[in-house]
Design a protein around this motif. Structure first.
Motif, short mmCIF file in Angstrom:
data_model
loop_
_atom_site.label_atom_id
_atom_site.label_comp_id
_atom_site.label_asym_id
_atom_site.label_seq_id
_atom_site.Cartn_x
_atom_site.Cartn_y
_atom_site.Cartn_z
N ASN A 186 38.08 28.64 31.46
CA ASN A 186 37.57 29.28 32.67
C ASN A 186 36.08 28.96 32.81
OD1 ASN A 186 36.76 30.99 34.73
ND2 ASN A 186 38.27 32.54 34.17
N THR A 188 40.71 33.42 46.16
CA THR A 188 39.80 34.49 46.56
C THR A 188 39.45 34.36 48.04
OG1 THR A 188 38.91 34.38 44.35
CG2 THR A 188 37.67 35.68 45.94
N ASP A 244 46.92 36.13 30.05
CA ASP A 244 45.65 36.68 29.58
C ASP A 244 45.89 37.69 28.47
OD1 ASP A 244 43.37 35.69 31.27
OD2 ASP A 244 44.74 36.33 32.85
N ILE A 277 39.99 42.71 29.94
CA ILE A 277 40.56 41.37 29.81
C ILE A 277 39.81 40.64 28.70
CG2 ILE A 277 40.97 39.17 31.00
CD1 ILE A 277 42.60 41.51 32.11
N ARG A 287 41.93 34.00 28.29
CA ARG A 287 43.21 33.29 28.29
C ARG A 287 43.76 33.15 26.88
NH1 ARG A 287 45.71 32.95 32.99
NH2 ARG A 287 47.01 31.45 31.90
N ASP A 290 34.84 45.27 39.37
CA ASP A 290 35.24 44.10 38.60
C ASP A 290 36.74 43.94 38.79
OD1 ASP A 290 36.03 42.30 36.67
OD2 ASP A 290 34.89 43.24 35.05
N THR A 291 37.12 42.98 39.62
CA THR A 291 38.52 42.86 40.01
C THR A 291 39.21 41.79 39.18
OG1 THR A 291 37.92 41.22 41.68
CG2 THR A 291 37.98 43.51 42.39
N PHE A 292 40.26 42.18 38.49
CA PHE A 292 41.05 41.19 37.76
C PHE A 292 42.26 40.81 38.59
CE2 PHE A 292 44.91 40.24 35.50
CZ PHE A 292 44.53 39.11 34.79
N TRP A 293 42.44 39.51 38.75
CA TRP A 293 43.66 39.01 39.41
C TRP A 293 43.76 37.52 39.22
CZ3 TRP A 293 43.47 36.82 44.73
CH2 TRP A 293 42.16 36.68 45.22
N GLN A 294 44.77 36.90 39.84
CA GLN A 294 45.05 35.48 39.66
C GLN A 294 45.56 34.89 40.97
OE1 GLN A 294 48.20 36.28 36.69
NE2 GLN A 294 46.88 35.23 35.24
N THR A 295 45.54 33.57 41.07
CA THR A 295 46.15 32.91 42.23
C THR A 295 47.57 33.45 42.40
OG1 THR A 295 44.89 30.95 41.66
CG2 THR A 295 46.71 30.65 43.20
N GLU A 296 48.24 33.63 41.30
CA GLU A 296 49.64 34.04 41.30
C GLU A 296 49.84 35.48 41.78
OE1 GLU A 296 47.93 32.60 38.90
OE2 GLU A 296 49.11 31.15 37.78
N LEU A 311 39.69 28.05 36.80
CA LEU A 311 40.57 27.73 35.70
C LEU A 311 40.86 26.25 35.65
CD1 LEU A 311 43.61 30.13 35.45
CD2 LEU A 311 41.58 30.03 34.02
O1 PRX Z 1 41.81 34.57 32.97
C1 PRX Z 1 41.78 35.40 34.12
C2 PRX Z 1 40.51 35.12 34.91
O2 PRX Z 1 40.86 34.15 35.89
C3 PRX Z 1 42.24 33.84 35.77
C4 PRX Z 1 42.84 33.57 37.14
O3 PRX Z 1 42.21 32.45 37.71
P1 PRX Z 1 42.58 31.98 39.18
O4 PRX Z 1 44.05 31.93 39.34
O5 PRX Z 1 41.79 30.77 39.46
O6 PRX Z 1 42.08 33.14 40.11
C5 PRX Z 1 40.73 33.44 40.14
C6 PRX Z 1 40.44 34.44 41.21
C7 PRX Z 1 41.25 35.65 41.14
C8 PRX Z 1 42.88 35.01 35.09
O7 PRX Z 1 44.10 34.65 34.49
N1 PRX Z 1 40.02 36.33 35.61
C9 PRX Z 1 40.18 36.64 36.91
N2 PRX Z 1 39.57 37.79 37.19
C10 PRX Z 1 39.02 38.24 36.05
C11 PRX Z 1 39.31 37.31 35.04
N3 PRX Z 1 38.90 37.49 33.77
C12 PRX Z 1 38.20 38.59 33.49
N4 PRX Z 1 37.87 39.54 34.41
C13 PRX Z 1 38.25 39.40 35.70
N5 PRX Z 1 37.89 40.31 36.59
#
Ligand code: PRX
Length: 655
Positions: free
Chosen positions: A528, A332, A507, A519, A522, A418-424, A533
């Motif tokens: 989490n 982030t 997820d 979402i 996991r 509410d932003t959903f995303w991942q390190t990847e 994570l």
């Molecule tokens: O399970 C989801 C959760 O955080 C995971 C990704 O974690 P990380 O790679 O550490 O990145 C965190 C910062 C982006 C996802 O696989 N997650 C992330 N955003 C959300 C979420 N779960 C619910 N709502 C979200 N907005």
């Protein structure tokens, strides 16, 4: 996807916001989204046109293979193009955009008395000097530089200096201490670190921690940074140095002092012109087996994606003051403190301290002080704030906190994205756009441009309409990870083996009748905690390092502030006694090995663990015991059903 028609409570974008927004309504979002999927070439080329390319691309904007049965997995963005990230986020603004005197960062230290303002021109000058220092130290294009710094301007300076000379930065998250995977790899790391930092009232000796890491790999060159005077008032600086220096060993061959070398370093440095697909950084994230994975992001795609998501998701305008409270050591911070905001010429707040130091209203005080217009934080921080507010009933609440709560939460005129995303994923993939998307609390709503989600069942069949299953993506977007550092096989197996043709997020996800995505959490052995994570295996391995423990199993349990917390079951070796001291020792051990975030909330004695006949621990049952859910369903696969009763009986002793 349909325009929402639901009767349930929706929060519509405020009209004032829509007037001036980049994406002013839901229909505009749909039109742009459609274009991004139907003609990704044109869509991304337009985004790229804003940036500086030393050489234009010779290949398409995006090429990929997501199907393992057809060959290696790859994503390639703008083949043939040459550019430099640092040039695009700094020089471009200073030289072409006339933003030299614009504030890039308002830095706010751990103590409210420590703060400074850094303009784009100043940042560029520091970065060039640091880039020259790195070169002097022998860092070359393609080398990995590990950075171990708190949230001080030097952290951003060193990241960008790496980007400028084509070195690959790898920021060591401070949750991890001496057993971090990065220094254990025998790479060509150069390590930069600060030797001490205050977190709240606590002084943390980062130099010592780095020394321990370095001792294990013995091949590193360390640049020690003095606690910057930016960072401290002179009195504090002196006492801090005194307390650390006593047990610090400075190696004259290895350790170089930041202040000394920066002073004499020239402030011009020609950027290294990188290939579009050269790596920009590596960032370690927890793996479900407990071994962290070095996620690799590359120059051009990451630039396009972080810059575009930042602009649209935060509806950025030039006079905004934006604040993301994340640590730069997490994705982030990489995407939405450093690269995304700078690519847009934004003004950001960079905060070193803790939300509760020196008092609980610190966040809101900073928002007031810098007139922050866009605020990006984690649910855990919001819950903490709520908790504080609820918890202060019956005594005065500080005005800053009250005003924030009243104006921001009370009047409801600020959309919550509410932003959903991942390190990847590198950047947001499911997210509302503030002026365009009607919100449903708890839903990350719809995909960002260029992102095509799907929900699959266990057999890999795509589910339509209202449904729930595995969240996957059908195509890449420019900012998606490219590989796992030195482990393409793990990359392919982790994200692409389960469902050929799709990127698998790990997820679970639900789609409602209005097409909104929710979402559900996991679906692997990941936890989490406060937005961080970690894998159950990681924590179990730490517990098992204790000489009294013969076996451990860790599950999550809901927690009102952290979201999830850790509930650990430990089986002791014969003759070992379960007592308070052991519990404290185990908590300390996990803290030390993984970090404070992983400190278990509960540790329960487990004379035996529920296992299948083949010896696999049944975590589902442990999760239910942790949550005190008595209806356990089918236990027929358990080798010894009596274990469950014993564990329920011992629950009350969990400390
Ligand atoms: O399970 C989801 C959760 O955080 C995971 C990704 O974690 P990380 O790679 O550490 O990145 C965190 C910062 C982006 C996802 O696989 N997650 C992330 N955003 C959300 C979420 N779960 C619910 N709502 C979200 N907005």
């Amino acid at each position: 996807m349909v325009v929402p028609e639901s009767q349930e409570k929706m929060y519509y974008p405020p009209v004032e916001l829509q007037r001036n927004a980049h994406v002013p309504d839901f229909n505009s979002y749909l039109v742009m989204y459609k274009k991004s999927l139907e003609n990704p070439e044109a869509f991304w080329r337009e985004v790229a046109d804003e940036f500086f390319w030393k050489k234009p691309a010779t290949g398409p904007m995006l090429q990929h293979n997501f199907d393992m049965t057809k060959g290696n997995i790859f994503v390639n963005c703008m083949e043939g193009a040459k550019t430099n990230m640092c040039y695009n986020v700094l020089d471009r603004h200073v030289k072409e955009g006339k933003l030299g005197e614009k504030v890039a960062y308002y830095w706010e230290g751990n103590s409210p008395d420590h703060h400074m303002t850094i303009t784009y021109r100043q940042l560029l000058s520091h970065v060039c000097r640091c880039a020259n220092v790195l070169k002097q130290m022998g860092v070359k294009r393609g080398d990995r530089v590990s950075i171990y710094l708190p949230m001080i301007p030097e952290l951003i300076v060193t990241m960008l200096a790496c980007a400028r000379i084509g070195a690959v930065h790898s920021i060591v998250v401070r949750k991890v201490t001496f057993n971090h995977p990065m220094p254990r790899d025998k790479g060509q790391d150069k390590v930069l670190c600060v030797y001490g930092v205050y977190r709240g009232e606590k002084l943390i000796n980062l130099k010592q921690i780095s020394d321990e890491a370095l001792e294990k790999c013995r091949e590193k060159l360390l640049l020690v940074m003095g606690l910057s005077p930016w960072n401290m008032n002179p009195k504090m600086y002196k006492s801090c140095i005194k307390s650390i220096i006593q047990d610090m060993q400075v190696s004259s061959q290895r350790d170089v002092w930041w202040d000394e070398v920066m002073r004499d370093s020239p402030d011009e440095c020609e950027p290294e012109w990188m290939d579009a697909e050269d790596p920009l950084f590596i960032l370690y994230t927890s793996g479900s087996t407990g071994k962290p994975k070095g996620v690799v992001h590359t120059v051009a795609g990451y630039l396009l994606y972080t810059s575009l998501t930042f602009r649209y998701v935060f509806d950025h305008h030039p006079d905004d003051v934006y604040w993301c409270t994340a640590d730069i050591g997490w994705i982030t911070g990489h995407s939405y403190i450093t690269y995304g905001p700078l690519a847009n010429g934004a003004t950001s707040v960079l905060f070193e301290g803790l939300p509760v130091h020196p008092h609980v209203g610190r966040f809101w005080e900073i928002i007031e002080k810098y007139k922050v217009t866009k605020f990006y934080t984690a649910p855990t921080a919001i819950r903490l704030a709520e908790h504080q507010i609820l918890g202060t009933v019956g005594e005065p609440i500080n005005p800053e906190a009250w005003r924030w709560y009243h104006e921001v939460v009370g009047q409801g005129r600020c959309p919550v994205v509410d932003t959903f995303w991942q390190t990847e994923t590198g950047g947001h993939v499911l997210t509302p756009l503030p002026a365009a998307t009607p919100l449903k609390p708890g839903s990350a709503t719809f995909p960002f441009f260029g992102v095509e989600p799907a929900i699959l069942n266990e057999h890999g069949e795509e589910l339509e309409g209202v449904t729930e299953g595995y969240l996957v993506f059908r195509k890449p977007w420019p900012g998606i990870m490219r590989t796992i550092y030195k482990n393409q096989e793990l990359f392919e197996n982790t994200y692409f083996r389960k469902f050929p043709g799709f990127y698998v997020t790990g997820d679970g996800c639900r789609r409602d009748k209005d097409g909104y995505y929710w979402i559900t959490g996991r679906i692997d052995d990941m936890l989490n905690v406060s937005g961080h994570l970690m894998s159950t295996a990681e924590v179990e391995a730490a517990l098992m390092l204790h000489q009294s423990v013969s076996e451990a199993a860790v599950v999550s349990r809901p927690h009102k502030v952290k979201g999830e917390c850790l509930y650990c079951f430990v089986t002791l070796k014969d003759s070992k006694e379960f007592n308070c001291k052991l519990v404290e020792d185990l908590k300390r051990l996990v803290r030390e090995k993984i970090g404070p975030i992983a400190t278990p909330d509960f540790i329960q004695n487990a004379p035996a663990l529920p296992k299948t006949r083949s010896g696999k621990i049944m975590r589902r049952i442990l999760r239910q015991i942790a949550r005190n859910e008595k209806d356990l369903g089918d236990l027929s696969t358990l080798a010894d059903p009596k274990v469950v009763e014993v564990l329920f009986n011992q629950r009350s002793e969990a400390a």
